[in-house]
Design an enzyme around this catalytic site. Structure first.
Site, short mmCIF file in Angstrom:
data_model
loop_
_atom_site.label_atom_id
_atom_site.label_comp_id
_atom_site.label_asym_id
_atom_site.label_seq_id
_atom_site.Cartn_x
_atom_site.Cartn_y
_atom_site.Cartn_z
N ASP A 52 -61.08 40.30 3.33
CA ASP A 52 -62.42 40.35 2.73
C ASP A 52 -63.01 38.95 2.56
OD1 ASP A 52 -64.40 40.71 0.22
OD2 ASP A 52 -64.11 42.66 1.16
N GLU B 150 -67.90 34.75 -7.54
CA GLU B 150 -67.07 35.54 -6.63
C GLU B 150 -66.08 34.65 -5.89
OE1 GLU B 150 -67.76 38.69 -3.00
OE2 GLU B 150 -68.84 38.96 -4.90
N GLU C 186 -73.51 45.82 -0.55
CA GLU C 186 -73.57 45.76 -2.01
C GLU C 186 -73.65 47.15 -2.64
OE1 GLU C 186 -72.78 42.86 -3.10
OE2 GLU C 186 -72.89 42.24 -1.01
N GLU D 259 -67.17 49.71 6.80
CA GLU D 259 -66.64 49.69 5.43
C GLU D 259 -65.50 50.71 5.29
OE1 GLU D 259 -67.17 47.64 3.12
OE2 GLU D 259 -69.23 46.89 3.16
#
Length: 213
Positions: free
Chosen positions: A47, A85, A139, A204
């Protein structure tokens, strides 16, 4: 009242992959704190390789946005990605014992490479609507799985902070705004936006599936 709008229509068109992603067994394990350290490590290492292309995609959206207000909103989110993040990733890597080489230059999965290519394609289109189509999936889908949590957060920050980064008032507001922007500008490029959105949702799902391949 049923949800309406261009972004909702796009989500409904790929509902099978969307629902499989947000209810994935890996998501369930993160939400209840039982995701094994080795699997969590593999997930976060891959990721993290999205951040460079994701920052570039945000930059492309800022450059192609049709208002100063939109540029300000996107810039604020970009600042969060490169601060809160990014700091989470480094702390999680420390806790999981990830060496520097694996943080910066790991062997990439096919899905990771495909997602990087998708973000590059959307950024290089110089189209605000197309950039939004990928940003909204990245998102909104994460908000959708993170907001499924009920009960207390897991005790390990590696799980808990990843959840709260994607389930908080700021993030909910930003996702809602992103969707409203795609609802506004997306219909003018409907076919291209739908293709990018669908590819992003499929990737995803595949990204989570890879962890159990």
């Amino acid at each position: 009242m049923p949800q309406t709008g261009f972004s909702e229509a796009l989500r409904r068109a790929c509902a099978e992959d969307w629902n499989a992603a947000i209810r994935h067994r890996f998501v369930d394990a993160m939400l209840d704190g039982t995701a094994e350290p080795a699997r969590m490590r593999a997930y976060l290492v891959q990721d993290y390789q999205f951040i460079d292309r994701f920052v570039a995609l945000l930059g492309a959206a800022i450059a192609s946005a049709d208002s100063y207000a939109a540029r300000l909103r996107l810039s604020g989110f970009l600042a969060m990605i490169t601060s809160d993040e990014n700091t989470y990733f480094q702390r999680a890597f420390d806790a999981l014992g990830v060496p520097e080489a694996e943080r910066t230059a790991p062997v990439l999965s096919g899905t990771t490479r495909a997602f990087q290519d998708l973000m590059r394609e959307a950024a290089e289109s110089r189209s605000y609507a197309r950039a939004l189509s990928v940003l909204v999936v990245a998102e909104w889908l994460y908000l959708a799985w993170a907001s499924r949590r009920s009960g207390p957060l897991p005790p390990d920050f590696v799980h808990a902070e990843w959840i709260t980064l994607h389930d908080n008032d700021f993030f909910r507001g930003f996702v809602g705004w992103l969707r409203s922007e795609l609802d506004r500008v997306g219909p003018a490029e409907e076919a291209a936006c739908a293709t990018l959105f669908r590819r992003a949702v499929r990737l995803e799902r595949q990204f989570f599936d890879d962890l159990y391949a």
